[in-house]
Design an enzyme around this catalytic site. Structure first.
Site, mmCIF file in Angstrom:
data_model
loop_
_atom_site.group_PDB
_atom_site.id
_atom_site.type_symbol
_atom_site.label_atom_id
_atom_site.label_comp_id
_atom_site.label_asym_id
_atom_site.label_seq_id
_atom_site.Cartn_x
_atom_site.Cartn_y
_atom_site.Cartn_z
ATOM 1 C CG ASP A 1 2.132 -0.150 -4.267
ATOM 2 O OD1 ASP A 1 0.910 0.054 -4.339
ATOM 3 O OD2 ASP A 1 2.788 -0.666 -5.188
ATOM 4 C CG ASP B 1 -1.503 -0.188 -10.762
ATOM 5 O OD1 ASP B 1 -0.777 0.801 -10.585
ATOM 6 O OD2 ASP B 1 -1.343 -1.263 -10.145
HETATM 7 C C1 DGJ Z 1 0.649 -1.721 -7.896
HETATM 8 C C2 DGJ Z 1 -0.458 -1.245 -7.029
HETATM 9 O O1 DGJ Z 1 -0.111 -0.093 -6.363
HETATM 10 C C3 DGJ Z 1 -0.868 -2.355 -6.074
HETATM 11 O O2 DGJ Z 1 -1.821 -1.900 -5.180
HETATM 12 C C4 DGJ Z 1 -1.372 -3.490 -6.899
HETATM 13 O O3 DGJ Z 1 -2.532 -3.107 -7.571
HETATM 14 C C5 DGJ Z 1 -0.306 -3.947 -7.869
HETATM 15 N N1 DGJ Z 1 0.197 -2.854 -8.660
HETATM 16 C C6 DGJ Z 1 -0.831 -5.005 -8.777
HETATM 17 O O4 DGJ Z 1 0.049 -5.341 -9.747
#
Ligand code: DGJ
Length: 726
Positions: free
Chosen positions: A542, A472
């Protein structure tokens, strides 16, 4: 001959069945752009007639009307007043260049681009043109690499200082294409967090237009990709010129319509704030740009890019393999979990046939929310009393694979790492450090920082015996600067950050060659070809709302195939939109990507768990078609109210059709929707037993009965059977 030179017309030609790209040498010294488009055997002198009366060998650069000529490598500071592809500042502060052809060569394979991600070289052929500025000794190598089997031309440039003084590069784009005319519609992708990659289509207008990022990542807000569509172009017909960059940082994708109504398209590293010092003997390589000409509409462009990405960009054992069905605990628990909760999610998911459990954010340091601990990749023994290792053992004992979330590029101010190394974050001297999501970015331009990241992340992956990694990255870069770069090199920061990241990615992925890596940046904030060279799939957004995902995945598919797109079924009401969509619709949409779940099975009804089981069986049976078949867009959610798409196996004997309806309408009459990609000579059986001729489905259409309720969907699985007897 895919790459040839015609002595008579002085043209280089790069040709494959799909297109020709022709470069003419003016007076044997200046490479002018002559053609990119449908294959041509030969290009006449109309270009040179613009040079008249300059067609003899004696004219010099300052006599050329460069401003009105289509060029392969324009530079500002000549009689071309448009923005150029390259720019330098000499030791005396001036910026003029007189780049003239010095030589050329062709070779099998592709050029080296040290430190940069790029396409594989199998089956490629390269034309290299060397231009030299005699006064400074700078050489520019223009690389044109032909991937004839995919209909893709890769372009990059290498700038070499073969002189005796230090030179500073101020602009280094990867390619320039000077199109004749401006009668195009210009397609770019733009958006924001959770609204990534909306399609923007506009007529070209005089002056500059385009898309860019200055965030230190390719960003949620744009995409390093653009396309030029002929006036009649649509999904299935007309000419489309697509250009995509293999890079994950600041980029510029621009179109400049000049005084003659011609269009200069350029793609590469954004020049804003960029500079690069080049000592004698040093060289600089631009990232690679991929050019795709499609005579058959957006679908033709996507088909070519998809094949290219699957065969040359994604690599490693997972690139063309079935992908595990996963469950990720993020939306199920956020930071509020312990080992027992995780095991209960995994066990329930395993019961339905899920293969892989992914532990998301919150397993390390003291991370009970997003205020702390990034950089401290040590197990939180309160949440996980047996550590990652113990949890991993238990997940593996369930017969599942174990995956782990990490955010290696970041550092929380509240972390042991930051307390030990306060200058390891990106910062600009004493200026305030803007925090975003309460975190700072690690300074990946520094070798010792990169080594520490590699070691701590590799230790966690080893300890957890992980089978999958979600990598991430949750903020953009502000106050760009490094405590370790000298002032005269600070303009190199953003690109050095990317080279540092790519160094880390290649080291970590090489240490774990069998692990499946998924890239993520707060969802789709770094959804680009550069990242895809290291990680064959990326979390698309997301936003897990099925209807929103129709839009996001539809536009993402312009460039990327389904096997690159992470797509999960999440709970309703959806956490980003509050929308309620049927489980079947959420699954149908997720099936056009790498399938998984993002929920707590304990909150599902027994019939939903049963549905999960049958959906997982179906995904497994059809994944080869869904991920690796030809992906065809049928109804655009950007143009109408509904969205439809299909995937067809290479032998055209199996296909999956999906249609998602937006709001329910009363008294809706059954309709017909024409399918594509099928074999007209075959008959196709649907799972409900109906059999249709391919010819009927292609030219009359598939009957679509109305569905009741908002955001309903229809999904059909088609299997060819021997032709029916007449
Ligand atoms: C952003 C990601 O896109 C989410 O799926 C998740 O992993 C969060 N970060 C966690 O902080």
């Amino acid at each position: 001959m895919p790459i040839s030179f015609d002595e008579k017309t002085r043209c280089f030609s790069l040709a494959c069945g799909d297109f020709s790209y022709v470069i003419r040498l003016a007076a044997g010294r200046w490479p002018l752009h002559a053609h990119w488009g449908a294959p041509v055997r030969r290009v006449h002198d109309d270009l040179l007639s613009r040079l008249s009366p300059y067609t003899d060998e004696t004219f010099s650069l300052n006599e050329l009307p460069l401003d009105r000529l289509p060029q392969e490598c324009p530079v500002y500071g000549t009689a071309d007043y448009r923005e150029g592809m390259l720019g330098v500042r000499h030791a005396d502060g001036t910026a003029a260049l007189d780049l003239q052809m010095e030589g050329c060569r062709t070779y099998a394979g592709r050029p080296e681009l040290p430190g940069l991600p790029c396409a594989g070289g199998e089956g490629a052929e390269t034309l290299e043109l060397t231009l030299k500025d005699a006064l400074s000794g700078l050489r520019v190598l223009l690389n044109y690499t032909l991937y004839a089997d995919c209909g893709i031309l890769a372009r990059s440039a290498r700038i070499q200082n073969d002189g005796t003084a230090v030179e500073t590069i101020t602009r280094a784009l990867s390619c320039c294409v000077d199109f004749e005319g401006s009668g195009f519609r210009f397609l770019t992708l733009s958006g924001s967090w959770a609204r990534e990659r909306d399609i923007t289509l506009r007529p070209l207008a005089p002056g500059q237009q385009g898309t860019a990022s200055l965030r230190g990542s390719s960003s949620h807000q744009g995409s390093p990709f653009m396309a030029f569509l002929s006036p009649d172009a649509s999904e299935t017909q007309g000419e489309v010129y697509g250009m995509a960059l293999c890079y994950s940082g600041n980029y510029l994708a621009s179109a400049d319509v000049d005084q003659d109504g011609n269009t200069r398209a350029m793609l590469g590293i954004h020049p804003e704030g960029f500079s690069w010092r080049l000592s004698p003997g040093e060289s600089f390589c631009t990232p690679e740009a991929y050019l795709c000409y499609a005579p058959d509409g957006l679908a033709g462009m996507s088909r070519r890019f998809h094949r290219f990405i699957r065969s040359r960009i994604t690599r490693g054992p997972w690139a063309n393999a079935p992908r595990p069905i996963l469950i990720n605990n993020w939306e199920g628990t956020y930071f509020g979990f312990d080992e027992e909760k995780l095991l209960s999610i995994a066990a329930a998911a395993k019961e339905t046939g899920v293969d892989l459990f992914v532990l998301d954010d919150g397993w390390f340091g003291r991370r009970n929310d997003d205020h702390s601990s990034l950089g401290d990749w040590t197990d939180d023994l309160i949440k996980l009393p047996h550590g990652l290792s113990g949890l991993s053992d238990r997940i593996h004992a369930l017969g599942m694979k174990f995956g782990l979330w990490v955010e290696p590029e970041m550092i929380s101010p509240d972390s042991d790492l930051c307390r030990a190394h306060p200058d390891w974050c990106v910062h600009a001297g004493a200026y305030p450090r803007t925090e975003s999501r309460f975190q700072l970015v690690l300074d990946l331009t520094r070798g010792e920082v990169r080594d520490a990241v590699v070691e701590s992340i590799c230790a966690a992956l080893t300890r957890g015996r992980v089978d999958y990694v979600k990598w991430d990255m949750n903020r953009d870069i502000t106050q760009a600067g490094s405590a370790a770069l000298p002032p005269e090199r600070m303009g190199e920061f953003f690109h050095r950050y990317m080279l540092g990241l790519y160094d880390i990615l290649s080291r970590v992925t090489a240490r774990f060659p069998d692990v499946l890596f998924e890239s993520c940046a707060g969802g789709g904030g770094r959804y680009d070809l550069g990242m895809m060279c290291y990680m064959p799939q990326a979390w698309t957004s997301d936003n897990t709302d099925a209807w929103e995902r129709c839009r996001i995945q539809y536009s993402t598919s312009l460039l990327f195939p389904p096997c690159c797109m992470g797509a999960h079924v999440s709970a309703v009401p959806n956490h980003q939109t509050g929308r309620i969509t049927p489980f079947e619709t959420r699954a149908a949409v997720a099936m056009s990507g790498t399938y998984g779940y993002e929920l707590d099975p304990a909150r599902l009804a027994p019939e939903e768990l049963r549905l999960m089981r049958s959906l997982n069986e179906r995904v497994r049976a059809w994944q080869d078609v869904l991920l690796y078949g030809d992906f065809l867009r049928l109804l655009s959610p950007f143009e109408g109210t509904d969205c439809a798409f299909m995937s067809v196996s290479p032998d055209r004997r199996r296909a999956v059709f999906t249609c998602v309806f937006a709001l329910a309408r009363p008294n809706r009459k059954p309709g017909l929707l024409r399918l594509r990609g099928l074999d007209p000579a075959l008959n196709y059986r649907l799972e409900d037993g109906r059999v249709f001729g391919g010819d009927e489905l292609l030219s009359r259409g598939l009957p679509l009965s109305p569905v009741s309720g908002d955001f309903g969907s229809l999904q059909f699985f088609l299997t060819a059977e021997p032709p029916l007897q007449a």
